[in-house]
Design a protein around this motif. Structure first.
Motif, short mmCIF file in Angstrom:
data_model
loop_
_atom_site.label_atom_id
_atom_site.label_comp_id
_atom_site.label_asym_id
_atom_site.label_seq_id
_atom_site.Cartn_x
_atom_site.Cartn_y
_atom_site.Cartn_z
N MET B 59 29.92 49.95 30.46
CA MET B 59 30.83 51.41 30.08
C MET B 59 30.95 52.15 31.02
SD MET B 59 28.76 51.92 26.38
CE MET B 59 30.11 52.99 25.49
N HIS B 60 30.54 51.96 32.26
CA HIS B 60 30.58 52.49 33.45
C HIS B 60 32.01 53.07 33.90
CE1 HIS B 60 26.27 51.61 35.29
NE2 HIS B 60 26.18 52.26 34.10
N VAL B 61 32.87 52.01 33.83
CA VAL B 61 34.26 52.30 34.49
C VAL B 61 34.71 53.01 33.52
CG1 VAL B 61 35.31 50.12 33.28
CG2 VAL B 61 36.24 51.37 35.24
N LEU B 82 30.13 45.19 36.39
CA LEU B 82 29.88 43.90 36.30
C LEU B 82 30.75 42.96 37.20
CD1 LEU B 82 28.60 43.73 32.60
CD2 LEU B 82 27.33 44.27 34.57
N ALA B 83 31.87 43.90 37.63
CA ALA B 83 33.08 43.16 38.15
C ALA B 83 33.61 43.97 39.30
CB ALA B 83 34.20 42.61 37.21
N ILE B 84 33.76 43.45 40.32
CA ILE B 84 34.56 44.08 41.51
C ILE B 84 35.87 45.13 40.90
CG2 ILE B 84 35.81 43.75 43.97
CD1 ILE B 84 32.68 43.34 43.80
N PRO B 85 36.89 44.36 40.47
CA PRO B 85 37.93 45.22 40.02
C PRO B 85 37.56 46.58 39.30
CG PRO B 85 38.31 43.00 39.37
CD PRO B 85 36.86 43.14 39.71
N ASP B 86 36.44 46.72 38.49
CA ASP B 86 35.95 47.91 37.74
C ASP B 86 35.34 48.75 38.93
OD1 ASP B 86 36.67 47.06 35.17
OD2 ASP B 86 34.46 46.42 34.61
N GLY B 344 30.98 54.80 46.43
CA GLY B 344 31.72 53.81 45.67
C GLY B 344 31.94 52.38 46.41
N ALA B 345 32.48 52.38 47.59
CA ALA B 345 32.75 51.23 48.56
C ALA B 345 31.32 50.46 48.97
CB ALA B 345 33.54 51.62 49.47
N TRP B 346 30.30 51.59 49.28
CA TRP B 346 29.00 51.02 49.62
C TRP B 346 28.50 50.02 48.60
CZ3 TRP B 346 25.62 50.38 53.65
CH2 TRP B 346 24.23 49.83 53.29
N SER B 347 28.41 50.62 47.38
CA SER B 347 27.94 50.07 46.15
C SER B 347 28.68 48.90 45.50
CB SER B 347 27.66 51.36 45.14
OG SER B 347 26.90 52.27 45.74
N ARG B 348 30.14 49.06 46.02
CA ARG B 348 30.80 47.83 45.41
C ARG B 348 30.21 46.67 46.33
NH1 ARG B 348 37.21 48.29 46.21
NH2 ARG B 348 36.36 48.48 48.58
N LEU B 351 27.40 45.29 44.89
CA LEU B 351 27.58 44.21 43.73
C LEU B 351 28.27 42.95 44.11
CD1 LEU B 351 27.69 43.99 40.86
CD2 LEU B 351 30.14 44.77 40.93
N GLU B 352 29.06 42.89 45.39
CA GLU B 352 29.70 41.69 45.72
C GLU B 352 28.37 40.63 46.06
OE1 GLU B 352 31.49 42.04 49.78
OE2 GLU B 352 33.02 40.16 49.00
N VAL B 353 27.29 41.36 47.03
CA VAL B 353 26.33 40.43 46.98
C VAL B 353 25.63 39.75 45.67
CG1 VAL B 353 24.02 40.44 48.14
CG2 VAL B 353 25.84 41.52 49.31
#
Lengths: 378, 378
Positions: B59-61, B82-86, B344-348, B351-353
């Protein structure tokens, strides 16, 4: 291995050869055995039953073949060789001669490792799912011969130290590694070989293992082993820093090689074994085995068992002679008719993993293995 | 985060919404703030400067976009999504609104991590070459809602716990991960999600990191952290086994989810913070950073430095309010005009890792990354 050979009543040293004359002479003096002038003379001696090959890695194949030609059983130090075909030549030579080939000592002979394997085999903890092994040492800064700092000649921690850690992990995981993904570190231009690695091994069972080794001599993971060093004896904090300081006093390669030679048997800086019975096992750093029904933590005193019931400790007796587990295996081969655990095919499979660590680190990705062997028992 | 928000004088809780009425009512009673009936009402409140989104991952996005539409700064819990696009939607929403987006709390906010980073930035230890991170917890056997045991819904230790460990490792390694090779364990059919993993990360610099996590609740790696638990407080041996025993008493999924809810704020089993100033930092298990000039070991008291000179200890003061490092970062954004580290970019990129860990474990091999970010400072 000398403290073992000296004190285990099942061993008699009857002949020896060493290119350092001081060592051959000291051998004759101390052990009353034949001081030979060539390796062949040792192998040809009818009183010799097992030949122990402790020559530099790249000479193993020649010396194992020599011993086999003379119908001797052979124990050869790890790493067995630097290339798979050499391992196969050694296996073939001993098979043709009908003699045993054992590779060791390695730390997979240590009682806590063998005891953990027995606990796994008991079935009480279910399947092995993951293994974690770590070791931070001063390996790279101990005095070295030049070839020990040249990977092409078998130098660096992958050939010398992964050979221990991979053996321990394979023994606990059942032997059959499917793939290897790894990175190595060559961080000191003055010692241009691998001094560190991390590897991720996957077993055919799906179990996986994380191995990390760092030989650059700062942090000491023996702090996690109750301050007991690799050889099972108390170790002072700060040992790694002393290793670096002592080495800094060596002026050049030749001086460093001399420092190393002098520390060996027959050298002026050789410290003979004090003969005291150890109160802890030898070890190769912290190892954790995760099973379905519990985690096993190897320590220098035995195996810590963490399971549903809580924590308990299995402490097998410490053998009065260090590394007598090696003699146990030789004895079992030629006196009890059992197959050795650490035979040529087993040890070739360990070298296959070490070579895959180097290959994966060069090219990235998973290396798939084909020469793995299972445990011969239970 | 409630103990932090309660005690940090820079924070005032002015409005809140929770689907559990007991929590919203307790909020109004205890904090005197507005007890809202919808999330939108919180976001629309003109007295609100930062919205803290602590809703389930998926529900974050929606909630970050809602807050941004109302012109609010947002702090959102990890995993960011849970996914990069979000993640990208959240970044875009806050950028369009001109508001800050911070992802946390995670254990990369812990003072010893930030202090180790400062030591690295000082240049005294040279380049970071390798990192080793380990954590053995009881994660999988704490009471869970059903979706926390379903990877597709963000369950399992990769989304919830690698989110911490990868953040810590990326922060220490500089952020830019090149590739990921990993294996995951799903060993308990009754809890069918990832409960363990080992991952090998390679940074663009060539540094590598070995990460291992096991949430199956036997061995407790806090034994290596002076018996200090994740929250910086003393932890009794045997805690993991108790977690398993307590869970075994839950009769079904609904009962287990109820157990979890009751432990949260406003629930009958909620244990309020005792208000005592902690004497140790929060941590996420043993972490070792190997640099050219020394090894740094993170502890719950600070940073152990092992280098040429020996061992010394850097112990920054423990903040009287736990996790006040999070408030430090929010404060720096909106009161001191600094850029946040955990944006946001750091945390994305984190998530990518995490997604690469899952992908590599499914398919084998190295996953190459493309969305990594560097540290914004120094």
């Amino acid at each position: 291995m000398l403290p073992t050979f000296r004190r285990d009543p099942r061993v008699r040293l009857v002949a020896a050869f060493d290119p350092r004359e001081s060592a051959t002479q000291a051998f004759g003096r101390e052990f009353g055995g034949r001081a030979c002038e060539t390796a062949e003379a040792v192998c040809a001696d009818p009183a010799v039953e097992w030949v122990y090959v402790a020559t530099p890695h790249q000479m193993h194949v020649e010396h194992v073949q020599l011993a086999a030609r003379h119908g001797k059983h052979v124990i050869v130090e790890k790493p067995m060789a630097l290339a798979i075909p050499d391992c196969t030549h050694m296996i073939d030579a001993c098979r043709a001669a009908g003699t045993h080939l054992v590779v060791g000592h390695s730390h997979s002979f240590n009682t806590p490792v063998l005891h953990a394997r027995r606990l796994i085999d008991s079935g009480r903890f279910g399947a092995v799912r993951a293994i974690h092994a770590l070791n931070f040492t001063d390996f790279l800064y101990r005095p070295r011969r030049p070839e020990e700092l040249d990977t092409a000649q078998g130098g660096g921690v992958v050939f010398s130290q992964a050979a221990h850690q991979v053996e321990v992990v394979r023994l606990l995981g059942g032997g059959l590694v499917h793939s290897v993904c790894a990175r190595t570190g060559r961080w000191d231009p003055a010692r241009p070989t691998e001094g560190a690695y991390s590897a991720l091994l996957t077993f055919r069972s799906g179990a996986f293992a994380s191995l990390t080794y760092n030989g650059y001599g700062y942090y000491d993971s023996d702090a996690q082993m109750d301050g007991v060093g690799e050889m099972g004896k108390p170790k002072a904090p700060g040992t790694h820093q002393q290793t670096r300081r002592k080495l800094a006093a060596a002026t050049d390669e030749a001086e460093e090689a001399r420092l190393k030679a002098e520390r060996n048997f027959g050298g002026s800086a050789y410290v003979p074994d004090d003969g005291a019975a150890p109160d802890a096992f030898q070890h190769f750093g912290p190892v954790l085995v995760s099973c379905d029904g519990g985690d096993l933590r190897l320590t220098p005193r035995g195996v810590e068992i963490h399971d549903r019931e809580g924590l308990r400790f299995d402490a097998p007796p410490v053998p009065p002679v260090p590394r007598s587990e090696v003699v146990d295996e030789l004895w079992a081969c030629t006196r009890e008719g059992r197959v050795p655990l650490h035979d040529g095919a087993w040890s070739r499979a360990t070298l296959e993993v070490c070579l895959a660590i180097l290959e994966s680190a060069r090219g990235g990705g998973d290396i798939i293995l084909g020469l793995q062997t299972e445990l011969p028992f239970p």
